[in-house]
Design a protein around this motif. Structure first.
Motif, PDB file in Angstrom:
ATOM      1  N   ALA A   1      -5.476  -8.806   4.332  1.00 38.71           N
ATOM      2  CA  ALA A   1      -4.036  -9.050   4.269  1.00 38.71           C
ATOM      3  C   ALA A   1      -3.491  -9.442   5.635  1.00 38.71           C
ATOM      4  O   ALA A   1      -3.909  -8.902   6.664  1.00 38.71           O
ATOM      5  N   ASP A   2      -2.539 -10.361   5.637  1.00 39.79           N
ATOM      6  CA  ASP A   2      -1.855 -10.766   6.874  1.00 39.79           C
ATOM      7  C   ASP A   2      -0.616  -9.917   7.115  1.00 39.79           C
ATOM      8  O   ASP A   2      -0.149  -9.784   8.248  1.00 39.79           O
ATOM      9  N   HIS A   3      -0.087  -9.375   6.035  1.00 37.06           N
ATOM     10  CA  HIS A   3       1.203  -8.690   6.069  1.00 37.06           C
ATOM     11  C   HIS A   3       1.077  -7.454   5.190  1.00 37.06           C
ATOM     12  O   HIS A   3       0.418  -7.492   4.156  1.00 37.06           O
ATOM     13  N   ILE A   4       1.706  -6.367   5.607  1.00 34.91           N
ATOM     14  CA  ILE A   4       1.615  -5.110   4.875  1.00 34.91           C
ATOM     15  C   ILE A   4       3.017  -4.596   4.549  1.00 34.91           C
ATOM     16  O   ILE A   4       3.910  -4.617   5.392  1.00 34.91           O
ATOM     17  N   GLY A   5       3.177  -4.114   3.310  1.00 39.70           N
ATOM     18  CA  GLY A   5       4.355  -3.346   2.934  1.00 39.70           C
ATOM     19  C   GLY A   5       3.898  -1.935   2.624  1.00 39.70           C
ATOM     20  O   GLY A   5       3.191  -1.721   1.635  1.00 39.70           O
ATOM     21  N   LEU A   6       4.238  -0.987   3.469  1.00 37.01           N
ATOM     22  CA  LEU A   6       3.829   0.404   3.296  1.00 37.01           C
ATOM     23  C   LEU A   6       4.952   1.156   2.596  1.00 37.01           C
ATOM     24  O   LEU A   6       6.088   1.205   3.086  1.00 37.01           O
ATOM     25  N   MET A   7       4.628   1.758   1.439  1.00 36.67           N
ATOM     26  CA  MET A   7       5.644   2.422   0.629  1.00 36.67           C
ATOM     27  C   MET A   7       5.346   3.907   0.461  1.00 36.67           C
ATOM     28  O   MET A   7       4.196   4.336   0.519  1.00 36.67           O
ATOM     29  N   ASN A   8       6.422   4.655   0.217  1.00 33.01           N
ATOM     30  CA  ASN A   8       6.281   6.070  -0.103  1.00 33.01           C
ATOM     31  C   ASN A   8       7.573   6.536  -0.771  1.00 33.01           C
ATOM     32  O   ASN A   8       8.670   6.206  -0.316  1.00 33.01           O
ATOM     33  N   LYS A   9       7.435   7.245  -1.871  1.00 31.72           N
ATOM     34  CA  LYS A   9       8.564   7.854  -2.576  1.00 31.72           C
ATOM     35  C   LYS A   9       9.661   6.842  -2.897  1.00 31.72           C
ATOM     36  O   LYS A   9      10.860   7.113  -2.731  1.00 31.72           O
ATOM     37  N   GLY A  10       9.231   5.652  -3.351  1.00 30.33           N
ATOM     38  CA  GLY A  10      10.185   4.653  -3.808  1.00 30.33           C
ATOM     39  C   GLY A  10      10.876   3.852  -2.725  1.00 30.33           C
ATOM     40  O   GLY A  10      11.793   3.079  -3.011  1.00 30.33           O
ATOM     41  N   LYS A  11      10.443   4.017  -1.490  1.00 29.06           N
ATOM     42  CA  LYS A  11      11.058   3.300  -0.377  1.00 29.06           C
ATOM     43  C   LYS A  11       9.997   2.572   0.449  1.00 29.06           C
ATOM     44  O   LYS A  11       8.817   2.955   0.424  1.00 29.06           O
ATOM     45  N   VAL A  12      10.418   1.560   1.171  1.00 30.06           N
ATOM     46  CA  VAL A  12       9.531   0.866   2.099  1.00 30.06           C
ATOM     47  C   VAL A  12       9.593   1.585   3.438  1.00 30.06           C
ATOM     48  O   VAL A  12      10.645   1.627   4.088  1.00 30.06           O
ATOM     49  N   VAL A  13       8.485   2.180   3.834  1.00 32.80           N
ATOM     50  CA  VAL A  13       8.427   2.908   5.102  1.00 32.80           C
ATOM     51  C   VAL A  13       8.425   1.928   6.266  1.00 32.80           C
ATOM     52  O   VAL A  13       9.137   2.097   7.252  1.00 32.80           O
TER      53      VAL A  13
ATOM     54  N   ILE B   1       0.840  -1.196   0.000  1.00 30.51           N
ATOM     55  CA  ILE B   1       0.000   0.000   0.000  1.00 30.51           C
ATOM     56  C   ILE B   1       0.875   1.246   0.000  1.00 30.51           C
ATOM     57  O   ILE B   1       2.076   1.182   0.269  1.00 30.51           O
ATOM     58  N   GLY B   2       0.244   2.370  -0.276  1.00 32.31           N
ATOM     59  CA  GLY B   2       0.946   3.645  -0.278  1.00 32.31           C
ATOM     60  C   GLY B   2       0.304   4.578  -1.281  1.00 32.31           C
ATOM     61  O   GLY B   2      -0.506   4.169  -2.112  1.00 32.31           O
ATOM     62  N   PRO B   3       0.634   5.858  -1.242  1.00 39.09           N
ATOM     63  CA  PRO B   3       0.017   6.840  -2.142  1.00 39.09           C
ATOM     64  C   PRO B   3       0.448   6.641  -3.588  1.00 39.09           C
ATOM     65  O   PRO B   3       1.368   5.858  -3.884  1.00 39.09           O
ATOM     66  N   ASN B   4      -0.205   7.353  -4.478  1.00 37.59           N
ATOM     67  CA  ASN B   4       0.173   7.308  -5.893  1.00 37.59           C
ATOM     68  C   ASN B   4       1.637   7.684  -6.053  1.00 37.59           C
ATOM     69  O   ASN B   4       2.134   8.618  -5.424  1.00 37.59           O
ATOM     70  N   GLY B   5       2.327   6.944  -6.915  1.00 37.06           N
ATOM     71  CA  GLY B   5       3.728   7.234  -7.159  1.00 37.06           C
ATOM     72  C   GLY B   5       4.681   6.713  -6.113  1.00 37.06           C
ATOM     73  O   GLY B   5       5.874   7.038  -6.145  1.00 37.06           O
ATOM     74  N   ALA B   6       4.189   5.880  -5.199  1.00 35.47           N
ATOM     75  CA  ALA B   6       5.042   5.370  -4.122  1.00 35.47           C
ATOM     76  C   ALA B   6       6.038   4.326  -4.606  1.00 35.47           C
ATOM     77  O   ALA B   6       7.038   4.064  -3.944  1.00 35.47           O
ATOM     78  N   GLY B   7       5.750   3.690  -5.755  1.00 35.40           N
ATOM     79  CA  GLY B   7       6.630   2.640  -6.265  1.00 35.40           C
ATOM     80  C   GLY B   7       6.058   1.245  -6.121  1.00 35.40           C
ATOM     81  O   GLY B   7       6.777   0.263  -6.303  1.00 35.40           O
ATOM     82  N   LYS B   8       4.783   1.145  -5.826  1.00 37.41           N
ATOM     83  CA  LYS B   8       4.160  -0.159  -5.559  1.00 37.41           C
ATOM     84  C   LYS B   8       4.178  -1.065  -6.796  1.00 37.41           C
ATOM     85  O   LYS B   8       4.638  -2.206  -6.734  1.00 37.41           O
ATOM     86  N   SER B   9       3.674  -0.553  -7.899  1.00 36.08           N
ATOM     87  CA  SER B   9       3.650  -1.349  -9.128  1.00 36.08           C
ATOM     88  C   SER B   9       5.060  -1.610  -9.641  1.00 36.08           C
ATOM     89  O   SER B   9       5.344  -2.685 -10.180  1.00 36.08           O
ATOM     90  N   THR B  10       5.934  -0.628  -9.470  1.00 35.94           N
ATOM     91  CA  THR B  10       7.327  -0.809  -9.869  1.00 35.94           C
ATOM     92  C   THR B  10       7.957  -1.960  -9.109  1.00 35.94           C
ATOM     93  O   THR B  10       8.709  -2.769  -9.675  1.00 35.94           O
ATOM     94  N   LEU B  11       7.648  -2.085  -7.831  1.00 40.39           N
ATOM     95  CA  LEU B  11       8.168  -3.190  -7.026  1.00 40.39           C
ATOM     96  C   LEU B  11       7.703  -4.532  -7.569  1.00 40.39           C
ATOM     97  O   LEU B  11       8.500  -5.464  -7.724  1.00 40.39           O
ATOM     98  N   LEU B  12       6.423  -4.656  -7.887  1.00 46.65           N
ATOM     99  CA  LEU B  12       5.933  -5.926  -8.413  1.00 46.65           C
ATOM    100  C   LEU B  12       6.579  -6.264  -9.753  1.00 46.65           C
ATOM    101  O   LEU B  12       6.908  -7.430 -10.010  1.00 46.65           O
ATOM    102  N   ARG B  13       6.762  -5.270 -10.593  1.00 48.36           N
ATOM    103  CA  ARG B  13       7.422  -5.521 -11.875  1.00 48.36           C
ATOM    104  C   ARG B  13       8.868  -5.958 -11.673  1.00 48.36           C
ATOM    105  O   ARG B  13       9.393  -6.779 -12.436  1.00 48.36           O
ATOM    106  N   ALA B  14       9.509  -5.425 -10.640  1.00 45.77           N
ATOM    107  CA  ALA B  14      10.877  -5.848 -10.331  1.00 45.77           C
ATOM    108  C   ALA B  14      10.903  -7.295  -9.852  1.00 45.77           C
ATOM    109  O   ALA B  14      11.832  -8.052 -10.175  1.00 45.77           O
TER     110      ALA B  14
END
Length: 242
Positions: A195-207, A36-49
């Motif tokens: 979800a059992d587990h959360i990855g919170l992202m913002n500005k290309g990093k995992v918060v 999860i995270g705001p628009n542009g956080a890098g979420k989709s980029t992470l999955l593509r990676a």
């Protein structure tokens, strides 16, 4: 902790702009993770990676390099933009799962999923003539029939009505032991409930990453999203209001 994917020193940059920078991130096995995270956080980029489309760094799947396993069909994928202009029926489209897993389609499982996602009556209709929500459900069925050890979904609830959002999330919850999922979600309440587990992202990093209740704290979410968020709880568990 047993893991599906392990990420180490991952860096994604385009035209000199850093889109993603992650030192270390682990995704637990037998659990469903929401990114999860705001628009542009890098979420989709992470999955593509994770599936090897972009990025530099070390990505392991079940302790071994991920890229060869992804090519072998050991990670099923549902992207934001499926390709539905092929001259085939819904039944033919979901049968693509057999090619991905290099095996035969389980006809009984296919029939059950078509029924579960309310596509049985449309199974012989051309995939390109379905609505966006119907196409998305077919895309999800195709991925589920791949029987991969892990499932990655990039905004899978796009185009889905509320019934099919919850049907999808319930199915993922029921099958997480055999097929854990990693999914990008914008709906905080779906993430909190399923979800059992959360990855919170913002500005290309995992918060922060970890147990859902531990990560989804109002003060942390407010800081990341820049908006007031209240945490509530009822018989179904956590939910959030602005």
């Amino acid at each position: 902790m047993q893991t599906t994917f392990q990420v180490r020193n991952l860096h994604v940059a385009v035209k000199g702009k850093t889109l993603l920078s992650i030192d270390a991130l682990d995704f637990p096995a037998q659990k469903n993770t929401a990114v999860i995270g705001p628009n542009g956080a890098g979420k989709s980029t992470l999955l593509r990676a994770l599936i090897g489309q972009i990025g530099q760094g070390e990505i392991l799947l079940h302790g071994a390099p991920a890229a060869p396993q992804v090519r072998q069909g050991r990670a099923a994928w549902v992207g934001q933009h499926g390709r539905y202009n092929m001259p085939m029926s819904v039944r033919g489209y979901i049968a693509l799962a057999a090619y991905a897993k290099k095996g035969r389609l389980n006809d009984k499982a296919a029939a059950a999923l078509l029924d579960y996602f309310d596509l049985a009556e449309l199974a012989d209709k051309r995939i390109g003539r379905l609505s966006g929500g119907e196409q998305q459900r077919a895309n999800i069925i195709r991925a589920l029939l791949q029987d991969a050890p892990v499932l990655l979904l990039d905004e899978p609830c796009n185009h889905l009505d509320i019934r099919h959002q919850h049907r999808l999330m319930q199915h993922l919850a029921q099958h997480k032991t055999a097929m854990p999922s990693i999914m990008v979600l914008h709906d905080l309440n779906l993430a909190a409930r399923y979800a059992d587990h959360i990855g919170l992202m913002n500005k290309g990093k995992v918060v922060e990453s970890g147990d859902t209740a531990a990560v989804m704290r109002p003060e942390l979410l407010e800081a990341v999203y820049g908006w007031p968020i209240r945490r509530c709880e009822d018989e179904h568990g956590l939910y959030f209001r602005s």
